[in-house]
Motif scaffolding. Sequence first.
Motif, mmCIF file in Angstrom:
data_model
loop_
_atom_site.group_PDB
_atom_site.id
_atom_site.type_symbol
_atom_site.label_atom_id
_atom_site.label_comp_id
_atom_site.label_asym_id
_atom_site.label_seq_id
_atom_site.Cartn_x
_atom_site.Cartn_y
_atom_site.Cartn_z
ATOM 1 N N HIS A 58 6.793 23.894 -9.470
ATOM 2 C CA HIS A 58 7.634 23.233 -8.261
ATOM 3 C C HIS A 58 8.375 21.999 -8.597
ATOM 4 O O HIS A 58 9.278 21.498 -7.665
ATOM 5 N N GLY A 59 8.536 21.484 -9.966
ATOM 6 C CA GLY A 59 8.926 20.410 -10.586
ATOM 7 C C GLY A 59 8.448 19.149 -10.246
ATOM 8 O O GLY A 59 7.280 19.004 -9.540
ATOM 9 N N TRP A 60 9.057 18.082 -10.988
ATOM 10 C CA TRP A 60 8.601 16.855 -11.182
ATOM 11 C C TRP A 60 8.436 16.065 -9.492
ATOM 12 O O TRP A 60 7.583 15.374 -9.548
ATOM 13 N N LYS A 61 9.434 16.438 -9.074
ATOM 14 C CA LYS A 61 9.530 15.622 -7.468
ATOM 15 C C LYS A 61 8.409 16.037 -6.730
ATOM 16 O O LYS A 61 7.435 15.106 -6.210
ATOM 17 N N VAL A 62 8.278 17.346 -6.706
ATOM 18 C CA VAL A 62 6.768 17.662 -5.830
ATOM 19 C C VAL A 62 5.442 17.138 -6.562
ATOM 20 O O VAL A 62 4.609 16.548 -5.914
ATOM 21 N N ALA A 63 5.221 17.444 -7.945
ATOM 22 C CA ALA A 63 4.257 16.975 -8.753
ATOM 23 C C ALA A 63 3.865 15.482 -8.614
ATOM 24 O O ALA A 63 2.737 15.022 -8.389
ATOM 25 N N SER A 64 5.051 14.845 -8.782
ATOM 26 C CA SER A 64 5.123 13.207 -8.635
ATOM 27 C C SER A 64 4.332 12.707 -7.240
ATOM 28 O O SER A 64 3.437 11.759 -7.127
ATOM 29 N N ALA A 65 4.945 13.395 -6.231
ATOM 30 C CA ALA A 65 4.451 13.098 -4.722
ATOM 31 C C ALA A 65 2.873 13.418 -4.788
ATOM 32 O O ALA A 65 2.229 12.548 -4.122
ATOM 33 N N GLY A 66 2.420 14.321 -5.469
ATOM 34 C CA GLY A 66 1.108 14.765 -5.341
ATOM 35 C C GLY A 66 0.201 13.620 -6.155
ATOM 36 O O GLY A 66 -0.704 13.387 -5.767
ATOM 37 N N GLY A 67 0.779 13.153 -7.254
ATOM 38 C CA GLY A 67 0.156 12.217 -8.074
ATOM 39 C C GLY A 67 -0.084 10.625 -7.431
ATOM 40 O O GLY A 67 -0.831 10.214 -7.548
ATOM 41 N N LEU A 68 1.231 10.701 -6.394
ATOM 42 C CA LEU A 68 1.119 9.250 -5.695
ATOM 43 C C LEU A 68 -0.031 9.556 -4.624
ATOM 44 O O LEU A 68 -0.613 8.650 -4.274
ATOM 45 N N GLY A 69 -0.183 10.570 -4.103
ATOM 46 C CA GLY A 69 -1.428 10.902 -3.536
ATOM 47 C C GLY A 69 -2.777 10.484 -3.878
ATOM 48 O O GLY A 69 -3.488 9.684 -3.190
ATOM 49 N N VAL A 70 -2.900 11.108 -5.292
ATOM 50 C CA VAL A 70 -4.029 10.460 -6.055
ATOM 51 C C VAL A 70 -4.318 8.978 -6.025
ATOM 52 O O VAL A 70 -5.357 8.409 -5.842
ATOM 53 N N ALA A 71 -3.184 8.154 -6.375
ATOM 54 C CA ALA A 71 -3.257 6.734 -6.718
ATOM 55 C C ALA A 71 -3.316 6.300 -5.318
ATOM 56 O O ALA A 71 -4.073 4.869 -5.310
ATOM 57 N N THR A 72 -2.961 6.822 -4.202
ATOM 58 C CA THR A 72 -3.286 6.021 -2.887
ATOM 59 C C THR A 72 -4.868 6.111 -2.743
ATOM 60 O O THR A 72 -5.025 5.223 -2.335
ATOM 61 N N VAL A 73 -5.412 7.205 -2.830
ATOM 62 C CA VAL A 73 -6.980 7.325 -2.765
ATOM 63 C C VAL A 73 -7.735 6.403 -3.969
ATOM 64 O O VAL A 73 -8.636 5.637 -3.447
#
Length: 207
Positions: free
Chosen positions: A33-48
């Motif tokens: 799905h591309g970097w934009k979608v994956a980076s949003a997921g990565g920020l979810g990890v960082a938030t937790v």
Amino acid sequence: MLGAFLAGAAAGYAIAIPVGAIATYLVLLGARHGWKVASAGGLGVATVDGMYAAVALVLGAVLAPAIATVQTPLTWISVAVLVVVGLALMRPAFRREPARAAGEDVRGITPLRAYVVVLGLTVINPATVVYFTALVAGASFGAIDTAAERTAFVVGAFAASASWQLFVAGAGASLGRVMTGPRGQRVTALVGGSVVVALAVRTALGA
């Protein structure tokens, strides 16, 4: 305060860098799905990671024994979720219709949805909870006692985790650009899903 920030960054990298189910999922998100979608997921990890760092700093010593009592059921919940995620990742590999090009939104996965899903997966990851609680419950960070130092520690943990997760997202997106054909996407789906299921099995065996 700089020392507290660096201590937080070290803690953030220590929990973020080891390759696990979440990292595998981010790579697959990037590939499909591309970097934009994956980076949003990565920020979810960082938030937790940042949230758990904050909670552990305030309540680490109190939470440590409480978490120990629920670690087993939490682990089995994590196993169940990993199996579901792994099977969902593998499903496109067995579809008859051709796979879409990498980065195309084939199942309504938006950056917001990726952020929420990955955040939820990270919240129930027992390794994250136990790591930060054990880290702060020990004597290593007894000197972090002012509000500014606590804030610096949490910011450091978040920044370190975010930088690593964005790197993983970029790696997944690069993989997607290389394997843009239907066969390549089937391979990434099958391999990624299999890795997540294998991690679930390993987690269950260690429970």
